[in-house]
Design a protein around this motif. Structure first.
Motif, mmCIF file in Angstrom:
data_model
loop_
_atom_site.group_PDB
_atom_site.id
_atom_site.type_symbol
_atom_site.label_atom_id
_atom_site.label_comp_id
_atom_site.label_asym_id
_atom_site.label_seq_id
_atom_site.Cartn_x
_atom_site.Cartn_y
_atom_site.Cartn_z
ATOM 1 N N ALA A 263 8.876 0.498 -10.898
ATOM 2 C CA ALA A 263 10.086 1.131 -11.402
ATOM 3 C C ALA A 263 11.223 0.139 -11.213
ATOM 4 C CB ALA A 263 10.379 2.421 -10.635
ATOM 5 N N LEU A 264 12.012 -0.033 -12.250
ATOM 6 C CA LEU A 264 13.202 -0.877 -12.166
ATOM 7 C C LEU A 264 14.341 0.096 -11.920
ATOM 8 C CD1 LEU A 264 12.446 -3.291 -15.143
ATOM 9 C CD2 LEU A 264 11.736 -3.455 -12.761
ATOM 10 N N GLN A 265 14.752 0.203 -10.662
ATOM 11 C CA GLN A 265 15.580 1.293 -10.181
ATOM 12 C C GLN A 265 16.757 0.820 -9.369
ATOM 13 O OE1 GLN A 265 15.125 4.759 -10.251
ATOM 14 N NE2 GLN A 265 13.549 4.573 -11.785
ATOM 15 N N PRO A 266 17.598 1.684 -8.868
ATOM 16 C CA PRO A 266 17.805 3.027 -9.389
ATOM 17 C C PRO A 266 18.400 2.977 -10.787
ATOM 18 C CG PRO A 266 19.425 2.574 -7.714
ATOM 19 C CD PRO A 266 18.479 1.397 -7.757
ATOM 20 N N THR B 171 24.168 -11.133 -22.156
ATOM 21 C CA THR B 171 24.333 -10.017 -21.233
ATOM 22 C C THR B 171 23.467 -10.291 -20.013
ATOM 23 O OG1 THR B 171 24.592 -8.532 -23.119
ATOM 24 C CG2 THR B 171 24.143 -7.508 -21.018
ATOM 25 N N TYR B 172 23.906 -9.847 -18.856
ATOM 26 C CA TYR B 172 23.170 -10.046 -17.605
ATOM 27 C C TYR B 172 22.808 -8.698 -17.024
ATOM 28 C CZ TYR B 172 24.980 -14.697 -18.282
ATOM 29 O OH TYR B 172 25.283 -15.918 -18.835
ATOM 30 N N LEU B 173 21.521 -8.536 -16.691
ATOM 31 C CA LEU B 173 21.008 -7.302 -16.107
ATOM 32 C C LEU B 173 20.394 -7.603 -14.749
ATOM 33 C CD1 LEU B 173 19.016 -6.076 -19.223
ATOM 34 C CD2 LEU B 173 21.170 -5.143 -18.437
ATOM 35 N N SER B 174 20.447 -6.638 -13.854
ATOM 36 C CA SER B 174 19.835 -6.808 -12.547
ATOM 37 C C SER B 174 19.290 -5.462 -12.079
ATOM 38 C CB SER B 174 20.868 -7.337 -11.557
ATOM 39 O OG SER B 174 20.268 -7.576 -10.321
ATOM 40 N N TRP B 175 18.015 -5.453 -11.684
ATOM 41 C CA TRP B 175 17.365 -4.237 -11.206
ATOM 42 C C TRP B 175 16.800 -4.445 -9.812
ATOM 43 C CZ3 TRP B 175 16.081 -5.711 -16.341
ATOM 44 C CH2 TRP B 175 16.386 -4.779 -17.328
ATOM 45 N N VAL B 176 16.729 -3.368 -9.049
ATOM 46 C CA VAL B 176 15.948 -3.338 -7.819
ATOM 47 C C VAL B 176 14.545 -2.920 -8.251
ATOM 48 C CG1 VAL B 176 15.589 -2.154 -5.623
ATOM 49 C CG2 VAL B 176 17.907 -2.766 -6.351
ATOM 50 N N VAL B 177 13.530 -3.681 -7.853
ATOM 51 C CA VAL B 177 12.148 -3.383 -8.228
ATOM 52 C C VAL B 177 11.491 -2.593 -7.105
ATOM 53 C CG1 VAL B 177 9.913 -4.362 -8.861
ATOM 54 C CG2 VAL B 177 12.026 -5.491 -9.600
ATOM 55 N N VAL B 178 10.920 -1.439 -7.463
ATOM 56 C CA VAL B 178 10.269 -0.537 -6.513
ATOM 57 C C VAL B 178 8.870 -0.248 -7.050
ATOM 58 C CG1 VAL B 178 10.383 1.767 -5.476
ATOM 59 C CG2 VAL B 178 12.486 0.520 -5.945
ATOM 60 N N ASN B 179 7.862 -0.156 -6.175
ATOM 61 C CA ASN B 179 6.533 0.217 -6.642
ATOM 62 C C ASN B 179 6.414 1.733 -6.683
ATOM 63 O OD1 ASN B 179 6.509 0.225 -3.753
ATOM 64 N ND2 ASN B 179 4.279 0.384 -3.822
ATOM 65 N N SER C 76 0.803 -1.222 0.000
ATOM 66 C CA SER C 76 0.000 0.000 0.000
ATOM 67 C C SER C 76 0.837 1.274 0.000
ATOM 68 C CB SER C 76 -0.951 0.005 1.193
ATOM 69 O OG SER C 76 -0.213 -0.113 2.391
ATOM 70 N N GLU C 77 2.066 1.210 0.436
ATOM 71 C CA GLU C 77 2.931 2.389 0.466
ATOM 72 C C GLU C 77 3.809 2.432 -0.783
ATOM 73 O OE1 GLU C 77 2.931 4.845 2.785
ATOM 74 O OE2 GLU C 77 1.239 3.798 3.669
ATOM 75 N N PRO C 78 3.865 3.581 -1.489
ATOM 76 C CA PRO C 78 4.722 3.667 -2.672
ATOM 77 C C PRO C 78 6.205 3.708 -2.307
ATOM 78 C CG PRO C 78 3.622 5.756 -2.276
ATOM 79 C CD PRO C 78 3.093 4.780 -1.266
ATOM 80 N N LYS C 79 7.013 3.406 -3.294
ATOM 81 C CA LYS C 79 8.471 3.448 -3.213
ATOM 82 C C LYS C 79 9.053 2.457 -2.219
ATOM 83 C CE LYS C 79 8.749 8.054 -5.025
ATOM 84 N NZ LYS C 79 9.169 9.423 -4.895
ATOM 85 N N GLN C 80 8.432 1.296 -2.106
ATOM 86 C CA GLN C 80 8.981 0.223 -1.291
ATOM 87 C C GLN C 80 9.793 -0.699 -2.174
ATOM 88 O OE1 GLN C 80 6.194 -1.953 1.065
ATOM 89 N NE2 GLN C 80 5.365 -0.142 2.062
ATOM 90 N N ARG C 81 10.892 -1.188 -1.656
ATOM 91 C CA ARG C 81 11.681 -2.162 -2.394
ATOM 92 C C ARG C 81 10.945 -3.502 -2.330
ATOM 93 N NH1 ARG C 81 17.990 -3.959 -1.886
ATOM 94 N NH2 ARG C 81 17.762 -5.728 -3.280
ATOM 95 N N LEU D 222 14.173 2.017 -15.873
ATOM 96 C CA LEU D 222 12.915 1.772 -16.566
ATOM 97 C C LEU D 222 11.721 1.920 -15.628
ATOM 98 C CD1 LEU D 222 14.034 -1.474 -18.439
ATOM 99 C CD2 LEU D 222 14.009 0.838 -19.355
ATOM 100 N N VAL D 223 10.575 2.331 -16.181
ATOM 101 C CA VAL D 223 9.325 2.443 -15.430
ATOM 102 C C VAL D 223 8.237 1.807 -16.273
ATOM 103 C CG1 VAL D 223 7.608 4.033 -14.487
ATOM 104 C CG2 VAL D 223 10.025 4.579 -14.307
#
Length: 170
Positions: free
Chosen positions: A143-146, A93-101, A35-40, A134-135
C-alpha cells in the motif's frame, strides 16, 4: 590431451558453481522478508513528467526511487495515469508515498514492481497540491499510504482513479 580437456571442464564447472553460489548469496542479502503486515517499509519518491490532461484522463511517464528503512535504494520507472476529470497542463510533478505491506512479503530486488490502483485528487494554479492513495504490486501486497504528497506547477484540476505501473530500472 583428453586429461587436459577434462581438467579444464572440471575447473570451469567449479568456477561456474562458485560464481552462481556467490550471486545467489548476494541476492539473499538484498531481499528482506517482512512477516508482519502493516509495517512501514520505506519511502517511494517519484518524478512525473509534465503533460496535458485529456479531460477524461491522462497518462504520464514516472521515475521513482524507493528508499528502504534499511537505507538500501532501488530505482523504478513506469507510468501513472488517471481516469476521471483531468483538465489542464502541468510541468514536472513530484510525489512521495510511505510504503506499507498489506500481507507478509519480501522487500528488495524489484519487489515493488507491478500495478497499483486507487483514488486521487489534485489542483494547481501556479503551485499545486494533490493526494493519492494506492494499493497493489504484483501480489497486491503493498500500500502506498497514507496519502502521497504531491507538488507541482501548472494550471490543472484532476480527480478520479489513478493507476501506477512500476518496473525495476536495474
Amino acid at each position: 590431451m583428453k586429461k587436459f580437456i577434462i581438467a579444464t571442464a572440471a575447473i570451469a564447472v567449479a568456477f561456474g558453481s562458485a560464481a552462481s553460489a556467490a550471486s545467489t548469496h548476494s541476492k539473499r542479502q538484498s531481499t528482506q522478508v517482512v512477516s508482519e503486515p502493516k509495517q512501514r517499509l520505506g519511502t517511494l519518491s517519484c518524478e512525473v513528467a509534465g503533460g496535458v490532461g485529456m479531460i477524461i484522463g491522462s497518462n504520464k511517464a514516472i521515475s521513482c526511487t524507493f528508499k528502504q528503512r534499511t537505507g538500501r535504494v532501488e530505482r523504478y520507472t513506469g507510468t501513472i495515469g488517471k481516469l476521471g476529470i483531468d483538465i489542464g497542463v502541468t510541468r514536472k510533478t513530484y510525489l512521495s508515498w510511505v510504503v506499507v505491506n498489506t500481507a507478509p512479503t519480501r522487500v528488495g530486488d524489484g519487489a515493488l514492481a507491478g500495478t497499483y490502483v486507487g483514488a486521487s485528487a489534485g489542483a494547481s494554479v501556479g503551485l499545486g497540491l494533490g493526494a493519492n492513495a494506492l494499493v497493489g504490486g504484483n501480489s497486491k501486497n503493498f500500500a502506498l499510504q497514507p496519502l502521497s504528497a504531491e507538488a507541482g506547477t501548472g494550471l490543472n484540476v484532476a480527480a478520479g482513479v489513478s493507476r501506477l505501473q512500476l518496473q525495476s530500472a536495474r
